[in-house]
Design a protein around this motif. Sequence first.
Motif, PDB file in Angstrom:
ATOM      1  N   UNK A 143       0.816  -1.217   0.000  1.00 44.30           N
ATOM      2  CA  UNK A 143       0.000   0.000   0.000  1.00 44.30           C
ATOM      3  C   UNK A 143       0.852   1.270   0.000  1.00 44.30           C
ATOM      4  N   UNK A 144       1.869   1.336   0.833  1.00 45.90           N
ATOM      5  CA  UNK A 144       2.664   2.565   0.922  1.00 45.90           C
ATOM      6  C   UNK A 144       3.435   2.823  -0.372  1.00 45.90           C
ATOM      7  N   UNK A 145       3.898   1.769  -1.039  1.00 45.71           N
ATOM      8  CA  UNK A 145       4.583   1.949  -2.319  1.00 45.71           C
ATOM      9  C   UNK A 145       3.595   2.412  -3.382  1.00 45.71           C
ATOM     10  N   UNK A 146       2.405   1.835  -3.383  1.00 47.68           N
ATOM     11  CA  UNK A 146       1.381   2.265  -4.340  1.00 47.68           C
ATOM     12  C   UNK A 146       1.038   3.735  -4.151  1.00 47.68           C
ATOM     13  N   UNK A 147       0.896   4.181  -2.902  1.00 46.89           N
ATOM     14  CA  UNK A 147       0.581   5.584  -2.634  1.00 46.89           C
ATOM     15  C   UNK A 147       1.707   6.510  -3.082  1.00 46.89           C
ATOM     16  N   UNK A 148       2.953   6.131  -2.806  1.00 44.85           N
ATOM     17  CA  UNK A 148       4.097   6.961  -3.197  1.00 44.85           C
ATOM     18  C   UNK A 148       4.188   7.072  -4.716  1.00 44.85           C
ATOM     19  N   UNK A 149       3.965   5.973  -5.404  1.00 48.38           N
ATOM     20  CA  UNK A 149       4.022   5.981  -6.867  1.00 48.38           C
ATOM     21  C   UNK A 149       2.886   6.820  -7.436  1.00 48.38           C
ATOM     22  N   UNK A 150       1.689   6.697  -6.875  1.00 49.04           N
ATOM     23  CA  UNK A 150       0.539   7.456  -7.364  1.00 49.04           C
ATOM     24  C   UNK A 150       0.784   8.960  -7.241  1.00 49.04           C
ATOM     25  N   UNK A 151       1.374   9.387  -6.131  1.00 48.68           N
ATOM     26  CA  UNK A 151       1.657  10.813  -5.937  1.00 48.68           C
ATOM     27  C   UNK A 151       2.674  11.292  -6.972  1.00 48.68           C
ATOM     28  N   UNK A 152       3.699  10.491  -7.246  1.00 47.95           N
ATOM     29  CA  UNK A 152       4.721  10.893  -8.215  1.00 47.95           C
ATOM     30  C   UNK A 152       4.181  10.891  -9.651  1.00 47.95           C
ATOM     31  N   UNK A 153       3.249  10.021  -9.957  1.00 48.48           N
ATOM     32  CA  UNK A 153       2.713   9.948 -11.318  1.00 48.48           C
ATOM     33  C   UNK A 153       1.959  11.213 -11.712  1.00 48.48           C
ATOM     34  N   UNK A 154       1.403  11.926 -10.727  1.00 45.79           N
ATOM     35  CA  UNK A 154       0.709  13.179 -11.038  1.00 45.79           C
ATOM     36  C   UNK A 154       1.655  14.198 -11.644  1.00 45.79           C
ATOM     37  N   UNK A 155       2.918  14.153 -11.268  1.00 48.17           N
ATOM     38  CA  UNK A 155       3.886  15.150 -11.714  1.00 48.17           C
ATOM     39  C   UNK A 155       4.775  14.649 -12.849  1.00 48.17           C
ATOM     40  N   UNK A 156       4.472  13.496 -13.391  1.00 47.86           N
ATOM     41  CA  UNK A 156       5.276  12.910 -14.466  1.00 47.86           C
ATOM     42  C   UNK A 156       5.387  13.808 -15.701  1.00 47.86           C
ATOM     43  N   UNK A 157       4.314  14.468 -16.155  1.00 44.42           N
ATOM     44  CA  UNK A 157       4.453  15.317 -17.343  1.00 44.42           C
ATOM     45  C   UNK A 157       5.499  16.425 -17.198  1.00 44.42           C
ATOM     46  N   UNK A 158       5.770  16.865 -15.983  1.00 43.64           N
ATOM     47  CA  UNK A 158       6.777  17.914 -15.790  1.00 43.64           C
ATOM     48  C   UNK A 158       8.174  17.436 -16.166  1.00 43.64           C
ATOM     49  N   UNK A 159       8.400  16.120 -16.150  1.00 42.71           N
ATOM     50  CA  UNK A 159       9.711  15.581 -16.492  1.00 42.71           C
ATOM     51  C   UNK A 159       9.999  15.679 -17.988  1.00 42.71           C
ATOM     52  N   UNK A 160       8.957  15.894 -18.797  1.00 39.41           N
ATOM     53  CA  UNK A 160       9.161  15.992 -20.235  1.00 39.41           C
ATOM     54  C   UNK A 160       9.580  17.390 -20.670  1.00 39.41           C
ATOM     55  N   UNK A 161       9.422  18.379 -19.818  1.00 43.52           N
ATOM     56  CA  UNK A 161       9.780  19.755 -20.181  1.00 43.52           C
ATOM     57  C   UNK A 161      11.273  19.889 -20.472  1.00 43.52           C
ATOM     58  N   UNK A 162      12.177  19.380 -19.623  1.00 40.65           N
ATOM     59  CA  UNK A 162      13.609  19.497 -19.958  1.00 40.65           C
ATOM     60  C   UNK A 162      13.969  18.792 -21.267  1.00 40.65           C
ATOM     61  N   UNK A 163      13.349  17.659 -21.538  1.00 43.00           N
ATOM     62  CA  UNK A 163      13.641  16.948 -22.783  1.00 43.00           C
ATOM     63  C   UNK A 163      13.194  17.776 -23.983  1.00 43.00           C
ATOM     64  N   UNK A 164      12.033  18.396 -23.890  1.00 42.77           N
ATOM     65  CA  UNK A 164      11.549  19.231 -24.986  1.00 42.77           C
ATOM     66  C   UNK A 164      12.470  20.429 -25.199  1.00 42.77           C
ATOM     67  N   UNK A 165      12.947  21.017 -24.120  1.00 38.13           N
ATOM     68  CA  UNK A 165      13.867  22.150 -24.243  1.00 38.13           C
ATOM     69  C   UNK A 165      15.188  21.701 -24.866  1.00 38.13           C
ATOM     70  N   UNK A 166      15.635  20.511 -24.520  1.00 35.36           N
ATOM     71  CA  UNK A 166      16.866  19.991 -25.113  1.00 35.36           C
ATOM     72  C   UNK A 166      16.729  19.794 -26.613  1.00 35.36           C
ATOM     73  N   UNK A 167      15.548  19.358 -27.051  1.00 30.70           N
ATOM     74  CA  UNK A 167      15.305  19.177 -28.476  1.00 30.70           C
ATOM     75  C   UNK A 167      15.291  20.528 -29.181  1.00 30.70           C
ATOM     76  N   UNK A 168      14.684  21.522 -28.573  1.00 30.47           N
ATOM     77  CA  UNK A 168      14.603  22.847 -29.183  1.00 30.47           C
ATOM     78  C   UNK A 168      15.992  23.448 -29.375  1.00 30.47           C
ATOM     79  N   UNK A 169      16.893  23.191 -28.447  1.00 28.33           N
ATOM     80  CA  UNK A 169      18.236  23.764 -28.565  1.00 28.33           C
ATOM     81  C   UNK A 169      19.107  23.030 -29.588  1.00 28.33           C
ATOM     82  N   UNK A 170      18.667  21.900 -30.076  1.00 26.63           N
ATOM     83  CA  UNK A 170      19.457  21.105 -31.017  1.00 26.63           C
ATOM     84  C   UNK A 170      18.837  21.069 -32.412  1.00 26.63           C
ATOM     85  N   UNK A 171      18.185  22.147 -32.820  1.00 22.95           N
ATOM     86  CA  UNK A 171      17.480  22.184 -34.101  1.00 22.95           C
ATOM     87  C   UNK A 171      18.440  21.961 -35.273  1.00 22.95           C
TER      88      UNK A 171
END
Length: 117
Positions: free
Chosen positions: A48-76
Amino acid sequence: MLKGIIVLLFFQFIGECISKLFSLLVPGPVIGMILLLIFLMIRKSSFKSLDNAVFIHLRYLPMLFIPAAMGIITQVDILKKEFWAILISLLLGTIIALIFSAKLMDYLTDKKAKNEL
């Protein structure tokens, strides 16, 4: 939930140690994630505690894609130069992944059907 976060951090730490100890090119968190997967497969369930910790982190998962998108923009300029190689590898990789997934599903459904008989 604290126990779940500690488990996640423990596996990340072990992955970092393995990555640094053997000078691997694979990042430590990836190794830790694989070790966590193996641990959960051996245990055959989560808790249960692992499931709760993972669920909380999954809400913020889309924020992890912002640095990758910025890295792509700088390498045009590199993307323009290597456009065809990137496009072909993406298409071939997608096709291979789809074929592999379909074959795996066929195998697993056949195996399940045989076990039910």
